[in-house]
Design a protein around this motif. Structure first.
Motif, PDB file in Angstrom:
ATOM      1  N   VAL A  27       0.835  -1.206   0.000  1.00  0.00           N
ATOM      2  CA  VAL A  27       0.000   0.000   0.000  1.00  0.00           C
ATOM      3  C   VAL A  27       0.872   1.259   0.000  1.00  0.00           C
ATOM      4  O   VAL A  27       0.619   2.202  -0.767  1.00  0.00           O
ATOM      5  CB  VAL A  27      -0.976  -0.038   1.199  1.00  0.00           C
ATOM      6  CG1 VAL A  27      -1.751   1.259   1.319  1.00  0.00           C
ATOM      7  CG2 VAL A  27      -1.920  -1.230   1.052  1.00  0.00           C
ATOM      8  N   GLU A  47      10.569   3.526   6.415  1.00  0.00           N
ATOM      9  CA  GLU A  47      10.111   2.155   6.720  1.00  0.00           C
ATOM     10  C   GLU A  47      10.954   1.624   7.890  1.00  0.00           C
ATOM     11  O   GLU A  47      12.168   1.727   7.874  1.00  0.00           O
ATOM     12  CB  GLU A  47      10.288   1.281   5.467  1.00  0.00           C
ATOM     13  CG  GLU A  47      10.264  -0.221   5.681  1.00  0.00           C
ATOM     14  CD  GLU A  47       8.990  -0.747   6.341  1.00  0.00           C
ATOM     15  OE1 GLU A  47       7.891  -0.476   5.835  1.00  0.00           O
ATOM     16  OE2 GLU A  47       9.120  -1.434   7.382  1.00  0.00           O
ATOM     17  N   MET A  48      10.273   1.059   8.879  1.00  0.00           N
ATOM     18  CA  MET A  48      11.031   0.609  10.059  1.00  0.00           C
ATOM     19  C   MET A  48      11.829  -0.673   9.782  1.00  0.00           C
ATOM     20  O   MET A  48      12.800  -0.947  10.475  1.00  0.00           O
ATOM     21  CB  MET A  48      10.123   0.436  11.261  1.00  0.00           C
ATOM     22  CG  MET A  48       9.156  -0.705  11.223  1.00  0.00           C
ATOM     23  SD  MET A  48       8.187  -0.733  12.752  1.00  0.00           S
ATOM     24  CE  MET A  48       7.080  -2.095  12.417  1.00  0.00           C
ATOM     25  N   ARG A  49      11.390  -1.461   8.793  1.00  0.00           N
ATOM     26  CA  ARG A  49      12.165  -2.647   8.417  1.00  0.00           C
ATOM     27  C   ARG A  49      12.823  -2.341   7.073  1.00  0.00           C
ATOM     28  O   ARG A  49      13.640  -1.456   6.978  1.00  0.00           O
ATOM     29  CB  ARG A  49      11.261  -3.875   8.351  1.00  0.00           C
ATOM     30  CG  ARG A  49      10.822  -4.309   9.747  1.00  0.00           C
ATOM     31  CD  ARG A  49       9.806  -5.422   9.700  1.00  0.00           C
ATOM     32  NE  ARG A  49       8.471  -4.893   9.733  1.00  0.00           N
ATOM     33  CZ  ARG A  49       7.424  -5.519  10.264  1.00  0.00           C
ATOM     34  NH1 ARG A  49       7.575  -6.701  10.802  1.00  0.00           N
ATOM     35  NH2 ARG A  49       6.238  -4.969  10.270  1.00  0.00           N
ATOM     36  N   THR A  55       3.661  -7.156   6.455  1.00  0.00           N
ATOM     37  CA  THR A  55       2.695  -8.201   6.091  1.00  0.00           C
ATOM     38  C   THR A  55       2.687  -8.468   4.592  1.00  0.00           C
ATOM     39  O   THR A  55       2.286  -9.553   4.148  1.00  0.00           O
ATOM     40  CB  THR A  55       1.299  -7.788   6.583  1.00  0.00           C
ATOM     41  OG1 THR A  55       1.441  -7.310   7.917  1.00  0.00           O
ATOM     42  CG2 THR A  55       0.348  -8.954   6.599  1.00  0.00           C
ATOM     43  N   SER A  56       3.150  -7.499   3.814  1.00  0.00           N
ATOM     44  CA  SER A  56       3.091  -7.645   2.353  1.00  0.00           C
ATOM     45  C   SER A  56       3.916  -8.808   1.816  1.00  0.00           C
ATOM     46  O   SER A  56       3.707  -9.229   0.687  1.00  0.00           O
ATOM     47  CB  SER A  56       3.519  -6.330   1.679  1.00  0.00           C
ATOM     48  OG  SER A  56       2.536  -5.347   1.911  1.00  0.00           O
ATOM     49  N   ASN A  59       2.010 -12.889   3.240  1.00  0.00           N
ATOM     50  CA  ASN A  59       0.649 -13.336   2.908  1.00  0.00           C
ATOM     51  C   ASN A  59       0.684 -14.515   1.936  1.00  0.00           C
ATOM     52  O   ASN A  59       1.739 -15.053   1.621  1.00  0.00           O
ATOM     53  CB  ASN A  59      -0.162 -12.156   2.350  1.00  0.00           C
ATOM     54  CG  ASN A  59       0.486 -11.552   1.136  1.00  0.00           C
ATOM     55  OD1 ASN A  59       0.749 -12.238   0.169  1.00  0.00           O
ATOM     56  ND2 ASN A  59       0.766 -10.251   1.183  1.00  0.00           N
ATOM     57  N   ALA A  60      -0.499 -14.892   1.465  1.00  0.00           N
ATOM     58  CA  ALA A  60      -0.603 -16.057   0.577  1.00  0.00           C
ATOM     59  C   ALA A  60      -0.503 -15.668  -0.900  1.00  0.00           C
ATOM     60  O   ALA A  60      -0.435 -16.534  -1.763  1.00  0.00           O
ATOM     61  CB  ALA A  60      -1.923 -16.778   0.833  1.00  0.00           C
ATOM     62  N   PHE A  62      -2.784 -14.098  -2.811  1.00  0.00           N
ATOM     63  CA  PHE A  62      -4.034 -14.245  -3.569  1.00  0.00           C
ATOM     64  C   PHE A  62      -4.487 -12.875  -4.056  1.00  0.00           C
ATOM     65  O   PHE A  62      -4.820 -12.008  -3.256  1.00  0.00           O
ATOM     66  CB  PHE A  62      -5.165 -14.789  -2.687  1.00  0.00           C
ATOM     67  CG  PHE A  62      -5.088 -16.244  -2.343  1.00  0.00           C
ATOM     68  CD1 PHE A  62      -3.884 -16.923  -2.363  1.00  0.00           C
ATOM     69  CD2 PHE A  62      -6.234 -16.936  -1.982  1.00  0.00           C
ATOM     70  CE1 PHE A  62      -3.810 -18.269  -2.030  1.00  0.00           C
ATOM     71  CE2 PHE A  62      -6.175 -18.277  -1.650  1.00  0.00           C
ATOM     72  CZ  PHE A  62      -4.967 -18.948  -1.670  1.00  0.00           C
ATOM     73  N   LEU A 189       9.150   5.554  12.656  1.00  0.00           N
ATOM     74  CA  LEU A 189       8.498   6.792  13.100  1.00  0.00           C
ATOM     75  C   LEU A 189       8.074   6.605  14.553  1.00  0.00           C
ATOM     76  O   LEU A 189       7.574   5.538  14.910  1.00  0.00           O
ATOM     77  CB  LEU A 189       7.279   7.035  12.224  1.00  0.00           C
ATOM     78  CG  LEU A 189       6.327   8.197  12.504  1.00  0.00           C
ATOM     79  CD1 LEU A 189       5.537   8.493  11.242  1.00  0.00           C
ATOM     80  CD2 LEU A 189       5.356   7.928  13.637  1.00  0.00           C
ATOM     81  N   GLY A 352      -7.129  -8.294   5.862  1.00  0.00           N
ATOM     82  CA  GLY A 352      -6.676  -9.535   5.228  1.00  0.00           C
ATOM     83  C   GLY A 352      -6.834  -9.555   3.723  1.00  0.00           C
ATOM     84  O   GLY A 352      -6.716 -10.614   3.103  1.00  0.00           O
ATOM     85  N   GLY A 354      -5.339  -6.993   1.376  1.00  0.00           N
ATOM     86  CA  GLY A 354      -4.562  -5.900   0.796  1.00  0.00           C
ATOM     87  C   GLY A 354      -4.266  -6.085  -0.676  1.00  0.00           C
ATOM     88  O   GLY A 354      -4.138  -5.107  -1.424  1.00  0.00           O
ATOM     89  N   LEU A 355      -4.134  -7.341  -1.117  1.00  0.00           N
ATOM     90  CA  LEU A 355      -3.915  -7.574  -2.549  1.00  0.00           C
ATOM     91  C   LEU A 355      -5.212  -7.436  -3.325  1.00  0.00           C
ATOM     92  O   LEU A 355      -5.211  -7.175  -4.524  1.00  0.00           O
ATOM     93  CB  LEU A 355      -3.327  -8.971  -2.772  1.00  0.00           C
ATOM     94  CG  LEU A 355      -1.817  -9.080  -2.583  1.00  0.00           C
ATOM     95  CD1 LEU A 355      -1.408 -10.527  -2.393  1.00  0.00           C
ATOM     96  CD2 LEU A 355      -1.090  -8.468  -3.767  1.00  0.00           C
TER      97      LEU A 355
END
Ligand SMILES: Cc1cc2nc3c(=O)[nH]c(=O)nc-3n(C[C@H](O)[C@H](O)[C@H](O)COP(=O)(O)OP(=O)(O)OC[C@H]3O[C@@H](n4cnc5c(N)ncnc54)[C@H](O)[C@@H]3O)c2cc1C
Length: 384
Positions: A27, A47-49, A55-56, A59-60, A62, A189, A352, A354-355
């Motif tokens: 996103v 971005e903290m990572r 989560t991006s 996920n699976a 889909f 942040l 759940g 986002g895609l």
């Protein structure tokens, strides 16, 4: 994520930025693209990572059409107009993802395999039939199959041919690459203040940003950024397992989604079977947490599903993981600006999916923040 006084004592260098996006997931990268390419803004992502590692990439993969509720259930919950709008958002999101995939020069693996919503019970079969009736009257492309198309004990299926299986981290990288934005990884942040001269001061571990606009794309992690999100975004764990590569090759040829979305399964690009879900029976353990460890009850449930629905598979489970979804209180994403901070927007709570919705919701959030357009059904003001 909190930041201690030893990690940052507010004497970090100050950086002026035009649009600061927080969070480099699907996103955030999508929002950066729209702000830079459609609105001509200079965009920095903090971005903290690192790119896509929230989560991006857990996920699976889909790319399914719609919400987590079947179509008629969505109509019962939100009404026909909102349901139509949300399915339209999902179709727009798919178009955007395909645009990024085509622009990646083959860097994003995608399987145009379609999806199957599958019934685990006779009741779920009736629901799929009812969903099919409504999808038909709405002119969607689908096929209702009254029996079990996979020969694995399902009661019915609804096939959506336009849906796809994607490599989600490759997609996030492709969106970022096409955005032209600058990424500052490893930089969390921890505070936002209204600044002078229509700016926002954003305190991060490495810099204090003086930004004209800020867009929070921090999904499940938003509650630790601003109390506004408490009770609106509920961090919710979801888990997967994947087998070793199967000697027989792919077993499904589709993305499968059953038990009203509480179970999902697909072939990976290297011939493994991925199974996710198992939260329904373990909600107390899995809901309202940002702890992304795997838990025994959920993994046992997934193991059992693997053994019973795919009894021919003897390959061992090679990896198990968890990610944190950002559920919203009413199941729809949230777009808006923070109370008292009109220059701080957000696009969060993808429930759940986002895609299914992310790129189109990111686009609406950018338009809302920079041009003041109404974001429609995803407007967070519905919660006030
Ligand atoms: C197991 C599982 C399976 C799923 N399967 C699917 C699926 O098949 N299809 C589908 O559509 N959806 C699926 N989802 C949901 C999907 O992954 C999410 O909806 C999507 O990734 C949301 O994208 P995002 O960019 O909003 O969030 P994220 O990718 O989580 O991005 C948010 C980013 O913000 C960063 N961040 C947070 N706080 C800060 C801070 N203070 N400072 C700086 N950076 C910060 C995070 O590090 C993160 O990178 C699944 C989720 C899980 C967990």
């Amino acid at each position: 994520m909190t930041v201690s006084i030893w990690q940052a004592d507010d004497t970090q260098p100050v950086r002026d930025v035009d649009v600061l996006v927080v969070g480099a997931g699907l996103v955030g990268c999508g929002a950066a693209y729209f702000a830079a390419r459609e609105h001509g803004r200079e965009v920095v992502i903090t971005e903290m990572r690192d790119l896509g590692l929230g989560t991006s990439s857990r996920n699976a993969g889909f790319m399914i059409t719609g919400l987590d509720a079947y179509y008629h259930q969505s109509v019962a919950r939100y009404g026909l107009a909102v349901t139509r709008e949300m399915w339209g958002i999902s179709q727009t999101a798919h178009r955007h993802w395909h645009h990024f995939i085509e622009g990646s020069g083959g860097q994003v693996r995608l399987n145009r395999c379609g999806s199957m919503l599958l019934a685990e019970s006779a009741d779920e079969a009736l629901d799929l039939e009812e969903a099919a009736r409504m999808l038909d009257s709405e002119g969607f492309e689908f096929e209702f199959i009254p029996g079990d198309p996979l020969g694995r004990g399902y009661h019915a299926a609804l096939r959506q041919p336009v849906d796809c299986a994607v490599h989600p981290l490759e997609l996030a990288r492709a969106v970022f690459a096409q955005s032209g934005a600058e990424l500052i990884p490893n930089n969390e942040l921890y505070r936002i203040e209204n600044g002078e001269d229509d700016t926002v001061r954003v305190y991060t571990r490495q810099f204090i940003f003086r930004a004209r606009y800020v867009l929070l794309c921090t999904n499940a992690f938003s509650t630790s950024i601003d109390p506004y999100f408490i009770g609106k975004v509920i961090p919710t764990r979801a888990q997967c397992l994947v087998t070793a590569p199967l000697k027989t090759g792919p077993v499904l040829g589709t993305i499968g989604y059953s038990d009203y979305g509480y179970k999902y399964y697909r072939d990976t690009f290297d011939g493994r079977l991925l199974i996710g879900g198992g939260r329904k029976q373990n909600k107390i353990l899995e809901n309202d947490t940002t702890d992304d460890r795997v838990t025994d009850p959920v993994q046992r449930h997934l193991d059992h599903y693997l053994r019973t629905r795919f009894p021919e598979i003897d390959a061992p489970v090679e990896r198990r993981w968890a990610g944190i979804m950002g559920f919203s209180a009413d199941g729809l994403p949230l777009v808006g600006t923070l109370p008292g901070r009109p220059r701080v927007g957000f696009a969060v709570a993808f429930h759940g999916h986002g895609l299914a919705m992310g790129a189109a919701v990111a686009e609406r959030a950018v338009d809302h923040l920079l041009k003041g357009t109404h974001p429609g059904a995803v407007y967070a003001g519905r919660m006030d």
